[in-house]
Design an enzyme around this catalytic site. Structure first.
Site, PDB file in Angstrom:
ATOM      1  CB  CYS A   9      -0.942   0.009   1.194  1.00  0.00           C
ATOM      2  SG  CYS A   9      -2.327  -1.139   1.031  1.00  0.00           S
ATOM      3  CG  HIS A 101       2.429 -10.382  -3.404  1.00  0.00           C
ATOM      4  ND1 HIS A 101       2.082 -10.341  -2.072  1.00  0.00           N
ATOM      5  CD2 HIS A 101       3.491 -11.218  -3.491  1.00  0.00           C
ATOM      6  CE1 HIS A 101       2.900 -11.119  -1.389  1.00  0.00           C
ATOM      7  NE2 HIS A 101       3.763 -11.669  -2.223  1.00  0.00           N
TER       8      HIS A 101
HETATM    9  P1  5GP Z   1       5.956 -13.224  -0.638  1.00  0.00           P
HETATM   10  O1  5GP Z   1       7.030 -14.072  -0.049  1.00  0.00           O
HETATM   11  O2  5GP Z   1       5.136 -12.515   0.423  1.00  0.00           O
HETATM   12  O3  5GP Z   1       5.094 -13.971  -1.608  1.00  0.00           O
HETATM   13  O4  5GP Z   1       6.696 -12.149  -1.518  1.00  0.00           O
HETATM   14  C1  5GP Z   1       6.945 -10.844  -1.158  1.00  0.00           C
HETATM   15  C2  5GP Z   1       7.915 -10.313  -2.151  1.00  0.00           C
HETATM   16  O5  5GP Z   1       7.963  -8.899  -2.038  1.00  0.00           O
HETATM   17  C3  5GP Z   1       9.343 -10.813  -1.963  1.00  0.00           C
HETATM   18  O6  5GP Z   1       9.769 -11.482  -3.143  1.00  0.00           O
HETATM   19  C4  5GP Z   1      10.146  -9.552  -1.671  1.00  0.00           C
HETATM   20  O7  5GP Z   1      11.422  -9.568  -2.279  1.00  0.00           O
HETATM   21  C5  5GP Z   1       9.271  -8.450  -2.257  1.00  0.00           C
HETATM   22  N1  5GP Z   1       9.383  -7.166  -1.578  1.00  0.00           N
HETATM   23  C6  5GP Z   1       9.302  -6.935  -0.234  1.00  0.00           C
HETATM   24  N2  5GP Z   1       9.418  -5.616   0.025  1.00  0.00           N
HETATM   25  C7  5GP Z   1       9.546  -4.999  -1.190  1.00  0.00           C
HETATM   26  C8  5GP Z   1       9.709  -3.628  -1.572  1.00  0.00           C
HETATM   27  O8  5GP Z   1       9.734  -2.701  -0.771  1.00  0.00           O
HETATM   28  N3  5GP Z   1       9.828  -3.383  -2.910  1.00  0.00           N
HETATM   29  C9  5GP Z   1       9.787  -4.381  -3.857  1.00  0.00           C
HETATM   30  N4  5GP Z   1       9.913  -4.013  -5.118  1.00  0.00           N
HETATM   31  N5  5GP Z   1       9.643  -5.671  -3.516  1.00  0.00           N
HETATM   32  C10 5GP Z   1       9.522  -5.988  -2.200  1.00  0.00           C
HETATM   33 ZN    ZN Z   2      -1.709  -3.280   1.250  1.00  0.00          ZN
END
Ligand code: 5GP
Ligand code: ZN
Length: 112
Positions: A9, A101
């Site tokens: 967000c 996501h």
């Molecule tokens: P999850 O493990 O929750 O499916 O994936 C979250 C993803 O978000 C991870 O691959 C992580 O590298 C990415 N991520 C976390 N914080 C940020 C951010 O501030 N910017 C970007 N571009 N990616 C993020």
């Molecule tokens: Zn959110």
């Protein structure tokens, strides 16, 4: 509705910079900060839903909308030869950001 302390967000509000590759009125796609493949995109709705498992009707519409935008976005971003679409749901999958996501991984031959 957006959420105050949610990192995605905050990206949507422009409080955290991101490398955007696609945006419209419903969704944003940007590059993952820690890419797990040559191309690693994250596609999110411009509304906060934490989990696939608790998406209401609106959430379901948005997830479907995003999912079927992905082929065109992937093709235009180096994934013409294929890509993987991943949603991490909950602890066992290692979900770390609780704003639903969709990962798009490609740009190379992916191990399975
Ligand atoms: P999850 O493990 O929750 O499916 O994936 C979250 C993803 O978000 C991870 O691959 C992580 O590298 C990415 N991520 C976390 N914080 C940020 C951010 O501030 N910017 C970007 N571009 N990616 C993020
Ligand atoms: Zn959110």
């Amino acid at each position: 509705m957006l959420v105050e302390d949610c990192v995605f967000c905050r990206i949507l509000r422009g409080e955290i910079p991101s490398d955007k590759v696609y945006e419209d009125d419903k969704m944003l796609v940007f590059r993952d900060i820690e890419p797990k493949a040559k191309v690693h995109l994250l596609a999110i709705a411009k509304e906060h839903f934490a989990f696939l498992s608790d998406a209401d009707e609106r959430g379901r519409e948005l997830v479907s909308y995003i999912l079927f935008k992905i082929p065109e976005i992937a093709r235009k971003n180096g994934c013409a030869d294929g890509y993987r679409v991943v949603i991490n749901q909950g602890a066992d999958a290692g979900q770390t950001v609780f704003h639903l996501h969709i990962h798009v991984l490609g740009g190379e031959k992916l191990p399975w």
